[in-house]
Motif scaffolding. Structure first.
Motif, PDB file in Angstrom:
ATOM      1  N   VAL A   1      14.310  51.912 -64.079  1.00 48.91           N
ATOM      2  CA  VAL A   1      13.104  52.530 -64.721  1.00 48.91           C
ATOM      3  C   VAL A   1      12.858  53.715 -64.175  1.00 48.91           C
ATOM      4  O   VAL A   1      12.626  54.845 -65.055  1.00 48.91           O
TER       5      VAL A   1
ATOM      6  N   SER B   1      15.350  46.472 -73.440  1.00 54.11           N
ATOM      7  CA  SER B   1      15.134  45.705 -72.086  1.00 54.11           C
ATOM      8  C   SER B   1      13.676  46.160 -71.888  1.00 54.11           C
ATOM      9  O   SER B   1      13.235  46.736 -72.307  1.00 54.11           O
ATOM     10  N   LEU B   2      13.586  45.147 -70.952  1.00 54.69           N
ATOM     11  CA  LEU B   2      12.073  45.403 -70.093  1.00 54.69           C
ATOM     12  C   LEU B   2      12.143  46.678 -69.503  1.00 54.69           C
ATOM     13  O   LEU B   2      11.081  47.367 -69.592  1.00 54.69           O
ATOM     14  N   ASP B   3      13.140  47.067 -68.804  1.00 49.39           N
ATOM     15  CA  ASP B   3      13.140  48.467 -68.223  1.00 49.39           C
ATOM     16  C   ASP B   3      12.937  49.396 -69.063  1.00 49.39           C
ATOM     17  O   ASP B   3      12.063  50.496 -68.778  1.00 49.39           O
TER      18      ASP B   3
ATOM     19  N   ALA C   1      10.966  43.907 -63.382  1.00 47.33           N
ATOM     20  CA  ALA C   1      11.782  44.796 -63.802  1.00 47.33           C
ATOM     21  C   ALA C   1      12.601  45.768 -62.764  1.00 47.33           C
ATOM     22  O   ALA C   1      12.284  45.363 -61.399  1.00 47.33           O
ATOM     23  N   ASP C   2      13.540  46.518 -62.960  1.00 47.10           N
ATOM     24  CA  ASP C   2      14.120  47.006 -61.885  1.00 47.10           C
ATOM     25  C   ASP C   2      13.649  48.441 -61.922  1.00 47.10           C
ATOM     26  O   ASP C   2      14.089  49.344 -62.632  1.00 47.10           O
TER      27      ASP C   2
ATOM     28  N   THR D   1       4.671  44.596 -63.043  1.00 47.64           N
ATOM     29  CA  THR D   1       5.916  44.130 -63.901  1.00 47.64           C
ATOM     30  C   THR D   1       7.055  43.893 -62.891  1.00 47.64           C
ATOM     31  O   THR D   1       8.044  44.452 -62.797  1.00 47.64           O
TER      32      THR D   1
ATOM     33  N   LEU E   1       9.252  49.757 -70.105  1.00 52.90           N
ATOM     34  CA  LEU E   1       8.483  50.280 -69.214  1.00 52.90           C
ATOM     35  C   LEU E   1       8.628  51.862 -69.214  1.00 52.90           C
ATOM     36  O   LEU E   1       7.595  52.625 -68.790  1.00 52.90           O
TER      37      LEU E   1
ATOM     38  N   LEU F   1       5.361  49.338 -62.912  1.00 52.34           N
ATOM     39  CA  LEU F   1       6.389  48.321 -62.118  1.00 52.34           C
ATOM     40  C   LEU F   1       5.476  47.405 -61.155  1.00 52.34           C
ATOM     41  O   LEU F   1       6.090  46.214 -60.819  1.00 52.34           O
TER      42      LEU F   1
ATOM     43  N   SER G   1       4.365  47.081 -73.384  1.00 53.47           N
ATOM     44  CA  SER G   1       4.085  45.934 -72.467  1.00 53.47           C
ATOM     45  C   SER G   1       2.630  45.808 -72.406  1.00 53.47           C
ATOM     46  O   SER G   1       1.929  46.773 -72.643  1.00 53.47           O
TER      47      SER G   1
END
Length: 228
Positions: A78, A154-156, A73-74, A70, A159, A67, A202
């Protein structure tokens, strides 16, 4: 086995602790904040199988590192997803758990079962701690499919999945896999490498994996072993 928390010797012979910087603000120094600690306390009773408790807390730290690299991201999706992702293994008979992931075998039905049960447990835990509904929905969707779903939704999710896999390359991860399958350290690292590097989603995850793999590979070189 826990790492040493206190020194076993002091070769310098004097106290230098007064010259140390504060931990706050140093890169890579992570602790669970109060809200995440509340999730952890509710999750950990479900994680006391197959070393999932230690795996999860290491994955949390790796997730924090991902994180930091990145920022889009939330973290409040995550990190709870990491803390809750493997709670569903508690609902699978313990003697069968390793069969689900064993080399040369595998039980996809058990993998799916632990994801579904984990999603249920995650929903209950997040409701208990008062997590907001929109993030809860995203977290539950990530948990439900985190192993069986190859691509990220999703990106979350990416990760979370990367943090989960990166643990295997840590010294604790290698030790654990050795014990699971009766492998030497070198054999365990080969198995882990085959299941991690090509499956990361990622760029920060791929970079962290190379650093951890470098340590794991050097640990079994004749030169390092000769120093023991």
């Amino acid at each position: 086995m826990l790492p040493h928390l206190t020194p076993t010797r002091n070769d310098l012979g004097r106290d230098v602790t007064g010259h140390l910087p504060a931990a706050e603000g140093l890169p890579g120094v992570y602790v669970l904040d109060e809200r995440h600690a509340a999730i952890w306390e509710r999750a950990v009773p479900y994680l006391r199988v197959r070393d999932n408790d230690a795996h999860t807390i290491y994955a949390y730290g790796l997730g924090r590192a991902l994180l930091d690299l990145t920022p889009q991201a939330d973290p409040e999706v995550v990190l709870p997803a990491i803390l809750l992702h493997d709670t569903g293994w508690s609902q699978v008979p313990e003697p069968e758990i390793l069969e689900a992931i064993a080399p040369g075998g595998g039980r996809p039905d058990l993998v799916l079962r632990h994801e579904k049960e984990g999603a249920r447990i995650a929903s209950e835990v997040l409701a208990d701690v008062g997590w907001d509904a929109e993030r809860t929905e995203r977290i539950v969707a990530i948990v439900d499919g985190h192993d069986s779903r190859r691509e990220a939704i999703s990106l979350d999710d990416a990760l979370m999945k990367d943090a989960d896999k990166l643990w295997r390359l840590t010294p604790h991860g290698v030790d654990t896999v050795m014990g699971w399958f009766g492998l030497t350290r070198e054999q365990a690292h080969r198995l882990i490498a085959s299941r991690v590097h090509d499956h990361l989603l990622s760029e920060p995850g791929r970079v962290l994996a190379l650093g951890l793999a470098a340590v794991a590979s050097i640990d079994v070189t004749p030169q390092r072993i000769a120093l023991a």
